[in-house]
Design a protein around this motif. Sequence first.
Motif, PDB file in Angstrom:
ATOM      1  N   HIS A  59      27.376  18.550 -29.410  1.00  0.00           N
ATOM      2  CA  HIS A  59      26.332  19.932 -29.520  1.00  0.00           C
ATOM      3  C   HIS A  59      25.154  19.291 -30.434  1.00  0.00           C
ATOM      4  O   HIS A  59      24.347  20.444 -30.638  1.00  0.00           O
ATOM      5  N   GLY A  60      24.899  18.001 -30.658  1.00  0.00           N
ATOM      6  CA  GLY A  60      23.876  17.638 -31.531  1.00  0.00           C
ATOM      7  C   GLY A  60      23.868  16.735 -32.618  1.00  0.00           C
ATOM      8  O   GLY A  60      23.185  16.075 -32.974  1.00  0.00           O
ATOM      9  N   GLY A  61      25.011  17.026 -33.200  1.00  0.00           N
ATOM     10  CA  GLY A  61      25.370  16.278 -34.542  1.00  0.00           C
ATOM     11  C   GLY A  61      24.788  16.059 -35.479  1.00  0.00           C
ATOM     12  O   GLY A  61      24.192  14.893 -35.948  1.00  0.00           O
ATOM     13  N   SER A  62      23.782  17.118 -36.005  1.00  0.00           N
ATOM     14  CA  SER A  62      22.639  17.063 -36.817  1.00  0.00           C
ATOM     15  C   SER A  62      23.042  16.640 -38.288  1.00  0.00           C
ATOM     16  O   SER A  62      22.104  16.667 -39.190  1.00  0.00           O
ATOM     17  N   ASP A  63      24.411  16.998 -38.377  1.00  0.00           N
ATOM     18  CA  ASP A  63      24.767  16.688 -39.839  1.00  0.00           C
ATOM     19  C   ASP A  63      26.141  15.750 -39.841  1.00  0.00           C
ATOM     20  O   ASP A  63      26.831  15.524 -38.564  1.00  0.00           O
TER      21      ASP A  63
END
Length: 288
Positions: free
Chosen positions: A228-232
């Motif tokens: 889902h993006g793995g922004s963190d």
Amino acid sequence: MTTLRAGSATDVGRVRRINQDRALESASLFAVADGMGGHVGGEVAAQTAIDGLRAAWEAAGPDPHRAEALVGAVQDANRAVWGRALADQDLRGMGTTLTAVALVDQGEGDELALANVGDSRAYLLSAGQLTQLTADHSLVAEAVRSGELSAEEALSHPKRHILTRVLGLEPEVDVDAWRMAPVAGDRILLCSDGLFNEVEEADLAGVLAGISDPAEAAATLVALARDHGGSDNITVVVVDVVDVSGAKGAPAAGATASSGEAAPDGSAGADPAGSAQGEPAESAQGEP
Ligand code: MN
């Protein structure tokens, strides 16, 4: 003796270069820490908190511990991070979240104690229902609780990452604490914000209800957050209550009904030790 089974997974995600999250899995103590600050500060803060928590827990004696030992261990972890930051200019201002769950005994059988500082979270999956147990210590979460922001506005708010309470910035910290009765089949999820900012609660519940092995469930949740993006950084600890014993005279139905009702500084309603502690501190007598 109550039996727990746990599994965990952590990942740097798809954007950050360093994983500043840490997880802890031991026989009776489980935790997630999400560090922040400086070049290496976040990593050091999270690791120092986990090490301090574990050391204080082990120093508290052989299991079972009382719930107060968990809050004490979080305070010790806080002082460890604070002291380390004071001692090293490069680490000044570092901090970390800490969310921990432990098996304790208040003298009336086993209980689960939960402690939280920051915006990592604990959830309970019970009878297929997922409930958030902790309250985030963040600006937006407080604004949502006071009605100034809607939950939807909070999701995209520019200040959504600003924390109002964190480990390591002061020599003392307020620790939110809960106690609840362990119920066989219940599942506790500890996670950093890299999970719940990417994955909706319904999907968290679906994975937790669908995959029985805790390590496999944790790995699947981390993979989902990456997808889902793995922004963190993403960190997940799943703790299963496999078997419960030692709860004196607590009927299974009562324990089930109470398990979802953990509240700050209170405990599950059907638990005899908890109800004794839950007495109001002040009587009805007031000043004239
Ligand atoms: Mn994070």
